[in-house]
Motif scaffolding. Structure first.
Motif, PDB file in Angstrom:
ATOM      1  N   ASP A 500      -4.781  -6.766   2.059  1.00  0.00           N
ATOM      2  CA  ASP A 500      -3.963  -5.686   2.589  1.00  0.00           C
ATOM      3  C   ASP A 500      -4.377  -4.339   2.005  1.00  0.00           C
ATOM      4  N   GLY A 501      -5.635  -4.216   1.607  1.00  0.00           N
ATOM      5  CA  GLY A 501      -6.102  -2.953   1.039  1.00  0.00           C
ATOM      6  C   GLY A 501      -6.271  -3.072  -0.464  1.00  0.00           C
ATOM      7  N   GLY A 502      -6.506  -4.284  -0.933  1.00  0.00           N
ATOM      8  CA  GLY A 502      -6.637  -4.494  -2.358  1.00  0.00           C
ATOM      9  C   GLY A 502      -5.287  -4.656  -3.020  1.00  0.00           C
ATOM     10  N   ASP A 503      -5.283  -4.810  -4.326  1.00  0.00           N
ATOM     11  CA  ASP A 503      -4.030  -4.949  -5.058  1.00  0.00           C
ATOM     12  C   ASP A 503      -3.294  -3.621  -5.187  1.00  0.00           C
ATOM     13  N   GLU A 504      -3.979  -2.518  -4.869  1.00  0.00           N
ATOM     14  CA  GLU A 504      -3.415  -1.194  -5.145  1.00  0.00           C
ATOM     15  C   GLU A 504      -2.612  -0.599  -3.981  1.00  0.00           C
ATOM     16  N   ILE A 505      -2.966  -0.944  -2.724  1.00  0.00           N
ATOM     17  CA  ILE A 505      -2.325  -0.318  -1.558  1.00  0.00           C
ATOM     18  C   ILE A 505      -1.903  -1.389  -0.563  1.00  0.00           C
ATOM     19  N   ASN A 506      -0.673  -1.280  -0.085  1.00  0.00           N
ATOM     20  CA  ASN A 506      -0.183  -2.142   0.984  1.00  0.00           C
ATOM     21  C   ASN A 506      -0.340  -1.398   2.304  1.00  0.00           C
ATOM     22  N   VAL A 507      -1.040  -2.010   3.273  1.00  0.00           N
ATOM     23  CA  VAL A 507      -1.318  -1.378   4.559  1.00  0.00           C
ATOM     24  C   VAL A 507      -0.680  -2.217   5.661  1.00  0.00           C
ATOM     25  N   TYR A 508       0.121  -1.574   6.515  1.00  0.00           N
ATOM     26  CA  TYR A 508       0.776  -2.332   7.582  1.00  0.00           C
ATOM     27  C   TYR A 508       1.148  -1.399   8.734  1.00  0.00           C
ATOM     28  N   ILE A 509       1.444  -1.992   9.895  1.00  0.00           N
ATOM     29  CA  ILE A 509       1.878  -1.228  11.061  1.00  0.00           C
ATOM     30  C   ILE A 509       3.360  -0.932  10.929  1.00  0.00           C
ATOM     31  N   LEU A 510       3.719   0.321  11.115  1.00  0.00           N
ATOM     32  CA  LEU A 510       5.119   0.716  11.072  1.00  0.00           C
ATOM     33  C   LEU A 510       5.720   0.445  12.448  1.00  0.00           C
ATOM     34  N   GLU A 511       6.525  -0.628  12.556  1.00  0.00           N
ATOM     35  CA  GLU A 511       7.046  -1.051  13.848  1.00  0.00           C
ATOM     36  C   GLU A 511       8.166  -0.155  14.358  1.00  0.00           C
ATOM     37  N   ASP A 512       9.007   0.326  13.466  1.00  0.00           N
ATOM     38  CA  ASP A 512      10.183   1.101  13.859  1.00  0.00           C
ATOM     39  C   ASP A 512      10.060   2.508  13.283  1.00  0.00           C
ATOM     40  N   PRO A 513       9.972   3.538  14.132  1.00  0.00           N
ATOM     41  CA  PRO A 513       9.857   4.907  13.597  1.00  0.00           C
ATOM     42  C   PRO A 513      10.986   5.271  12.649  1.00  0.00           C
ATOM     43  N   ALA A 532      -0.306   5.580  20.645  1.00  0.00           N
ATOM     44  CA  ALA A 532      -0.535   5.737  19.207  1.00  0.00           C
ATOM     45  C   ALA A 532       0.148   4.622  18.423  1.00  0.00           C
ATOM     46  N   MET A 533      -0.420   4.333  17.285  1.00  0.00           N
ATOM     47  CA  MET A 533       0.113   3.329  16.365  1.00  0.00           C
ATOM     48  C   MET A 533       0.245   3.979  14.988  1.00  0.00           C
ATOM     49  N   GLU A 534       1.385   3.748  14.347  1.00  0.00           N
ATOM     50  CA  GLU A 534       1.605   4.340  13.035  1.00  0.00           C
ATOM     51  C   GLU A 534       1.306   3.310  11.950  1.00  0.00           C
ATOM     52  N   ILE A 535       0.382   3.668  11.071  1.00  0.00           N
ATOM     53  CA  ILE A 535      -0.035   2.772   9.987  1.00  0.00           C
ATOM     54  C   ILE A 535       0.441   3.362   8.669  1.00  0.00           C
ATOM     55  N   ALA A 536       1.129   2.539   7.879  1.00  0.00           N
ATOM     56  CA  ALA A 536       1.639   2.972   6.576  1.00  0.00           C
ATOM     57  C   ALA A 536       0.672   2.561   5.473  1.00  0.00           C
ATOM     58  N   PHE A 537       0.433   3.456   4.536  1.00  0.00           N
ATOM     59  CA  PHE A 537      -0.368   3.192   3.341  1.00  0.00           C
ATOM     60  C   PHE A 537       0.553   3.389   2.136  1.00  0.00           C
ATOM     61  N   GLU A 538       1.003   2.294   1.550  1.00  0.00           N
ATOM     62  CA  GLU A 538       1.957   2.352   0.441  1.00  0.00           C
ATOM     63  C   GLU A 538       1.262   1.949  -0.860  1.00  0.00           C
ATOM     64  N   PRO A 539       0.952   2.891  -1.728  1.00  0.00           N
ATOM     65  CA  PRO A 539       0.302   2.546  -2.998  1.00  0.00           C
ATOM     66  C   PRO A 539       1.255   1.781  -3.925  1.00  0.00           C
ATOM     67  N   ARG A 540       0.761   0.778  -4.593  1.00  0.00           N
ATOM     68  CA  ARG A 540       1.526   0.099  -5.632  1.00  0.00           C
ATOM     69  C   ARG A 540       1.312   0.777  -6.983  1.00  0.00           C
ATOM     70  N   GLU A 541       0.255   1.575  -7.040  1.00  0.00           N
ATOM     71  CA  GLU A 541      -0.038   2.378  -8.219  1.00  0.00           C
ATOM     72  C   GLU A 541      -0.764   3.631  -7.743  1.00  0.00           C
ATOM     73  N   LEU A 568      -2.687   9.653  -4.144  1.00  0.00           N
ATOM     74  CA  LEU A 568      -1.710   8.944  -3.323  1.00  0.00           C
ATOM     75  C   LEU A 568      -0.866   8.112  -4.287  1.00  0.00           C
ATOM     76  N   THR A 569       0.423   8.369  -4.306  1.00  0.00           N
ATOM     77  CA  THR A 569       1.295   7.747  -5.308  1.00  0.00           C
ATOM     78  C   THR A 569       2.356   6.890  -4.637  1.00  0.00           C
ATOM     79  N   PRO A 570       2.956   5.958  -5.387  1.00  0.00           N
ATOM     80  CA  PRO A 570       4.041   5.138  -4.827  1.00  0.00           C
ATOM     81  C   PRO A 570       5.216   5.975  -4.335  1.00  0.00           C
ATOM     82  N   ASP A 571       5.421   7.135  -4.922  1.00  0.00           N
ATOM     83  CA  ASP A 571       6.532   7.989  -4.506  1.00  0.00           C
ATOM     84  C   ASP A 571       6.214   8.837  -3.274  1.00  0.00           C
ATOM     85  N   SER A 572       4.939   8.913  -2.889  1.00  0.00           N
ATOM     86  CA  SER A 572       4.537   9.751  -1.757  1.00  0.00           C
ATOM     87  C   SER A 572       3.480   9.031  -0.931  1.00  0.00           C
ATOM     88  N   PRO A 573       3.899   7.951  -0.235  1.00  0.00           N
ATOM     89  CA  PRO A 573       2.944   7.209   0.591  1.00  0.00           C
ATOM     90  C   PRO A 573       2.561   7.982   1.848  1.00  0.00           C
TER      91      PRO A 573
END
Length: 618
Positions: A500-513, A532-541, A568-573
């Motif tokens: 999902d983008g390594g251990d550092e970033i969680n990457v997924y499709i944002l289903e609900d705006p 369009a498709m919205e993809i979220a990049f959520e850092p774990r660190e 890119l920080t966990p508080d500001s994905p």
């Protein structure tokens, strides 16, 4: 022009080069892959020995022409075709003899007739992914494998088990065996599709790198495939297991395989001209010399809905070098028919394309492209085919003409709606000789696996069935029917992990705006595109120097930088709005860890269910 065209002399490049084999001289490679030089039923130890044997082929080998489309071919051309296949007339194999006699039918289907045998793949209980978006399950397999190649004996009406096989998808028979693809599990990565050859009796096989077969010429001499390596998006041609020629896309271009006509490859080019319009052009390429001919632009009117479509070839007919193509546009996860266009052209003749018909669909039934002595027209149905009376449900019918059908089974697939808990689906229906072969599946709704508005289903069972379409009496009664087999899918199914983008970033499709959090940074690269498709990049660190790229192919992978952030920080994905307009569409992202390590990942969409596939780029 910038398009990459590659031509190679037979015998100069063994395809093992494409599969990543290195460090071995060509002679050693030839010895390791001795089956590539099979002549007159004999396995030769090297290319030179095989070539010498082929030069000694008896003159009788040239007496037969090969394939329906070259019935007027001169004897010398027939001899060349035999040489290309690596099979002589002394001891031809079952497959080689069938190609010489014109006894190969429905090649590239799920049921392929070779002489008196109709081959098919009986999937194992764990060889199919039980959860799919939509109900198409045959086009993709799991790394678990466990399938069997079987055949229905036309004479004895018995099903015979041929050999074990871990592949999936359609069956492509060539003069020296089958060409299949399978999914191989890789550590910390999604399965990759491997192209492989297997002897007609399953006694030996060989991998040919990552790729999937596309088609086989009528004489069994040439195999076209799509490579999944640095040449991804190209169409490559093999002959006797060796690389012969290749055509590669230009920048911002997609190539779609159509078929072959004698020694010509036919393909469709789609180039994005601007944000909303595309240019579709039909080409032919001489398989031996790689000479490219632009047959002409697909002749649709300006502002036609089809100009922004990904046209899917649905029917291809040939009469010598005259080619006829019916292509369709579909929309939605259920693949609903929107419109279609039929054209004709002459392979090797520039600007020879002609419009047969362009129509908007009024239902889900695609018409038949009927060709008779050079005259082509779209009719309600293609004779000698079968299907459901109402497109996705209804009775199972055999079309004995373009205007009439014989009902084989009433209410074969029940109607369904959004509230249906269970659904029956027709995976394939194919007419081979006097029989109609069907794979029918039973699914249960799986709403927890829905992707946005696209419905997910769990596969429970697949049934293989055969019906005779021959009319036996004045009451329109048809012949016998039989169950060829059935597959029950275990409830727990089979799963494999995708990074999902390594251990550092969680990457997924944002289903609900509404999921968007005020803390997210939003990047609108799609600029309001309705698809369009919205993809979220959520850092774990915290990661540093985060880059987002759009990937393109221009003879090699290229990366266009479209977004950058120092940290890119966990508080500001990040949420990125992007589009995936075609099969080759891809993005990538990279970042640095605290210790200075750089990591980079590729993002694509799964053709199976529309989910994200994220693979690390080494």
């Amino acid at each position: 022009m910038n398009r990459k065209i590659t031509a190679m002399l037979i015998g100069t490049l063994v395809l093992s080069v494409l599969s990543g084999c290195s460090g071995a001289p060509a002679a050693e490679e030839a010895e390791e892959k001795s089956f590539l030089s099979e002549t007159a039923g004999t396995i030769y130890e090297n290319i030179e020995e095989a070539a010498a044997a082929e030069e000694e082929l008896p003159a009788e080998a040239a007496e037969s022409t090969v394939g329906e489309n070259i019935g007027e071919t001169q004897d010398t051309e027939g001899e060349q075709a035999l040489s290309d296949t690596g099979i002589s007339s002394d001891e031809p194999t079952l497959f080689g003899e069938a190609f010489l006699d014109g006894e190969v039918e429905n090649n590239g289907g799920y049921f392929v007739r070779i002489g008196d045998r109709v081959y098919f793949r009986m999937y194992g209980p764990e060889s199919l992914d039980p959860i799919t978006v939509g109900t198409n399950v045959l086009s993709y397999g799991t790394p678990a494998g466990g399938s069997r190649i079987q055949y229905y004996d036309i004479k004895t009406k018995e099903v015979v088990d041929a050999f074990a096989d871990d592949g999936f998808g359609r069956l492509y028979a060539a003069a020296n065996g089958f060409w299949f693809c399978r999914n191989d599990a890789r550590e910390d990565a999604a399965p990759d599709t491997v192209l492989y050859w297997v002897a007609e009796d399953g006694s030996e096989s060989e991998d040919f790198g990552y790729g999937t077969p596309l088609g086989v010429s009528e004489d069994g001499a040439y195999v076209a495939f799509l490579p999944y390596d640095d040449n991804y998006g190209s169409i490559e041609i093999l002959s006797g297991g060796e690389m012969l020629s290749m055509v590669s896309p230009e920048y911002n271009e997609d190539l779609t395989y159509i078929g072959m006509a004698e020694d010509q490859l036919i393909f469709l080019s789609r180039t994005k001209e601007d944000y909303v319009t595309s240019r579709h052009v039909l080409y032919s390429m001489d398989i031996v010399t790689s000479e490219l001919t632009e047959l002409g632009k697909i002749p649709y009117e300006e502002n036609s809905p089809i100009q922004d479509a990904y046209l899917i070839p649905e029917q291809y007919e040939t009469e010598g070098r005259e080619v006829y193509v019916l292509a369709a546009q579909y929309e939605g996860s259920e693949h609903f028919l929107q419109d279609y266009i039929a054209v004709k052209a002459t392979a090797g003749k520039e600007d020879s394309i002609e419009l047969i018909s362009y129509e908007e669909a009024v239902n889900d039934n695609l018409p038949g492209l009927v060709v008779t002595d050079g005259d082509a027209e779209l009719l309600p149905a293609q004779p000698h085919t079968a299907g459901l009376s109402d497109g996705y449900f209804g009775s199972l019918d055999y079309y004995d003409s373009a205007f009439s059908a014989i009902q084989l089974v009433p209410d074969y697939v029940p109607d369904f709606n959004e509230d249906s808990l269970f659904r029956t689906a027709l995976q394939t229906v194919e007419v081979v000789g006097d029989d109609v072969f069907v794979i029918r599946s039973i699914h249960e709704r799986s709403p927890e696996n829905d992707i946005g508005w696209r419905y997910a289903y769990r596969l429970h069972q697949m049934n293989y069935e055969r019906f005779s379409w021959k009319i036996l009496d004045e009451n329109m009664n048809t012949g016998d029917l039989s169950a060829l087999g059935s597959v029950l899918i275990p409830e727990e199914g089979v799963t494999y992990s995708t990074p999902d983008g390594g251990d550092e970033i969680n990457v997924y499709i944002l289903e609900d705006p509404d999921q968007e959090d005020p803390g997210y940074e939003y990047f609108d690269y799609a600029e309001g595109d309705p698809y369009a498709m919205e993809i979220a990049f959520e850092p774990r660190e915290t990661v540093h120097e985060f880059w987002l790229y759009q990937m393109t192919w221009n003879e090699k992978e290229e990366y266009e930088e479209i977004y950058h952030k120092r940290e890119l920080t966990p508080d500001s994905p990040l949420i990125a709005s992007v589009t995936f307009p075609g099969d080759m569409s891809a993005y990538a992202f990279s970042y640095y860890l605290e210790d200075g390590t750089e990591r980079m990942f590729r993002i694509t969409l799964s053709g199976k269910d529309g989910s994200l596939v994220v693979n690390e780029i080494e």
